[in-house]
Design a protein around this motif. Structure first.
Motif, PDB file in Angstrom:
ATOM      1  N   UNK A 112     -38.320 -15.705 -39.488  1.00 23.71           N
ATOM      2  CA  UNK A 112     -36.899 -16.001 -39.570  1.00 23.71           C
ATOM      3  C   UNK A 112     -36.216 -15.458 -38.343  1.00 23.71           C
ATOM      4  N   UNK A 113     -34.945 -15.757 -38.188  1.00 20.65           N
ATOM      5  CA  UNK A 113     -34.219 -15.268 -37.010  1.00 20.65           C
ATOM      6  C   UNK A 113     -32.824 -14.774 -37.397  1.00 20.65           C
ATOM      7  N   UNK A 114     -32.756 -13.987 -38.433  1.00 18.01           N
ATOM      8  CA  UNK A 114     -31.464 -13.449 -38.853  1.00 18.01           C
ATOM      9  C   UNK A 114     -30.984 -12.410 -37.835  1.00 18.01           C
ATOM     10  N   UNK A 115     -29.665 -12.170 -37.784  1.00 22.96           N
ATOM     11  CA  UNK A 115     -29.155 -11.133 -36.871  1.00 22.96           C
ATOM     12  C   UNK A 115     -29.770  -9.752 -37.141  1.00 22.96           C
ATOM     13  N   UNK A 116     -30.040  -9.428 -38.395  1.00 25.03           N
ATOM     14  CA  UNK A 116     -30.662  -8.135 -38.721  1.00 25.03           C
ATOM     15  C   UNK A 116     -32.071  -8.051 -38.142  1.00 25.03           C
ATOM     16  N   UNK A 117     -32.822  -9.136 -38.224  1.00 26.70           N
ATOM     17  CA  UNK A 117     -34.171  -9.164 -37.660  1.00 26.70           C
ATOM     18  C   UNK A 117     -34.113  -9.015 -36.145  1.00 26.70           C
ATOM     19  N   UNK A 118     -33.199  -9.724 -35.501  1.00 23.43           N
ATOM     20  CA  UNK A 118     -33.062  -9.643 -34.042  1.00 23.43           C
ATOM     21  C   UNK A 118     -32.713  -8.215 -33.628  1.00 23.43           C
ATOM     22  N   UNK A 119     -31.832  -7.578 -34.370  1.00 22.69           N
ATOM     23  CA  UNK A 119     -31.439  -6.203 -34.062  1.00 22.69           C
ATOM     24  C   UNK A 119     -32.642  -5.260 -34.131  1.00 22.69           C
ATOM     25  N   UNK A 120     -33.485  -5.428 -35.144  1.00 21.20           N
ATOM     26  CA  UNK A 120     -34.678  -4.588 -35.272  1.00 21.20           C
ATOM     27  C   UNK A 120     -35.692  -4.879 -34.161  1.00 21.20           C
ATOM     28  N   UNK A 121     -35.845  -6.154 -33.782  1.00 22.00           N
ATOM     29  CA  UNK A 121     -36.759  -6.508 -32.687  1.00 22.00           C
ATOM     30  C   UNK A 121     -36.319  -5.845 -31.390  1.00 22.00           C
ATOM     31  N   UNK A 122     -35.034  -5.930 -31.105  1.00 21.87           N
ATOM     32  CA  UNK A 122     -34.495  -5.339 -29.879  1.00 21.87           C
ATOM     33  C   UNK A 122     -34.715  -3.824 -29.875  1.00 21.87           C
ATOM     34  N   UNK A 123     -34.496  -3.180 -31.013  1.00 26.85           N
ATOM     35  CA  UNK A 123     -34.721  -1.731 -31.111  1.00 26.85           C
ATOM     36  C   UNK A 123     -36.187  -1.388 -30.872  1.00 26.85           C
ATOM     37  N   UNK A 124     -37.099  -2.190 -31.411  1.00 25.10           N
ATOM     38  CA  UNK A 124     -38.528  -1.941 -31.229  1.00 25.10           C
ATOM     39  C   UNK A 124     -38.926  -2.105 -29.763  1.00 25.10           C
ATOM     40  N   UNK A 125     -38.414  -3.128 -29.106  1.00 25.49           N
ATOM     41  CA  UNK A 125     -38.723  -3.365 -27.698  1.00 25.49           C
ATOM     42  C   UNK A 125     -38.155  -2.233 -26.840  1.00 25.49           C
ATOM     43  N   UNK A 126     -36.974  -1.776 -27.169  1.00 21.65           N
ATOM     44  CA  UNK A 126     -36.356  -0.689 -26.422  1.00 21.65           C
ATOM     45  C   UNK A 126     -37.196   0.600 -26.527  1.00 21.65           C
ATOM     46  N   UNK A 127     -37.731   0.863 -27.715  1.00 23.86           N
ATOM     47  CA  UNK A 127     -38.472   2.111 -27.954  1.00 23.86           C
ATOM     48  C   UNK A 127     -39.914   2.061 -27.471  1.00 23.86           C
ATOM     49  N   UNK A 128     -40.611   0.966 -27.734  1.00 21.81           N
ATOM     50  CA  UNK A 128     -42.057   0.879 -27.472  1.00 21.81           C
ATOM     51  C   UNK A 128     -42.360  -0.203 -26.463  1.00 21.81           C
ATOM     52  N   UNK A 129     -42.122   0.090 -25.199  1.00 22.02           N
ATOM     53  CA  UNK A 129     -42.351  -0.927 -24.175  1.00 22.02           C
ATOM     54  C   UNK A 129     -43.515  -0.533 -23.278  1.00 22.02           C
ATOM     55  N   UNK A 130     -43.945  -1.457 -22.468  1.00 19.78           N
ATOM     56  CA  UNK A 130     -45.143  -1.259 -21.656  1.00 19.78           C
ATOM     57  C   UNK A 130     -44.910  -0.277 -20.502  1.00 19.78           C
ATOM     58  N   UNK A 131     -43.675  -0.059 -20.116  1.00 19.05           N
ATOM     59  CA  UNK A 131     -43.427   0.841 -18.987  1.00 19.05           C
ATOM     60  C   UNK A 131     -43.108   2.261 -19.431  1.00 19.05           C
ATOM     61  N   UNK A 132     -43.132   2.538 -20.745  1.00 20.34           N
ATOM     62  CA  UNK A 132     -42.853   3.913 -21.200  1.00 20.34           C
ATOM     63  C   UNK A 132     -44.089   4.790 -21.140  1.00 20.34           C
TER      64      UNK A 132
END
Length: 132
Positions: A112-132
């Motif tokens: 799905x692509x609800x705003x709540x899902x998008x918000x959680x995806x963005x938070x996950x990408x911000x925290x666990x990225x390949x350059x960290x």
């Protein structure tokens, strides 16, 4: 973590592609994140369905007056899904804010692509990225 260890074991020393694989529960659904950071490109798969889903090409550009713009285009998959458009733009923006300014290929296989899902995806990408 076994997959991540297997990739690390087979990558030669100094291999130019940085990889990161992790899973997280997003809206109660196991979501897999696969990062591949090349010298000139970022390839990111985010999937809840076990396939790459919609493939989106994205990039960050600078205007002549110094402002930043983000361009996304569906390469393969759902073209008329505003939720995927929102997700891809938000993801590209957070990746760009972290200092990555090279072209990005996003593969979004989401249930799905609800705003709540998008918000959680963005938070996950911000925290666990390949350059960290």
């Amino acid at each position: 973590m076994e997959v991540e260890a297997a990739i690390a074991a087979h990558a030669p020393a100094g291999f130019p592609v940085r990889n990161r694989i992790f899973a997280r529960s997003i809206n109660g659904v196991v979501t897999n994140f696969i990062w591949n950071l090349y010298l000139d490109h970022l390839f990111l798969i985010i999937t809840q369905i076990g396939t790459v889903g919609t493939v989106i090409s994205a990039r960050q550009d600078s205007t002549f007056d110094g402002r930043t713009t983000f361009t996304t285009a569906v390469v393969l998959g759902k073209r008329e899904d505003p939720g995927l458009e929102l997700a891809s733009r938000q993801l590209v923006e957070v990746i760009g804010a972290a200092g990555h300014n090279k072209p990005i290929t996003l593969c979004l296989g989401l249930k799905g692509t609800s705003p709540a899902l998008v918000k959680e995806l963005v938070a996950a990408v911000r925290e666990d990225n390949v350059w960290s």
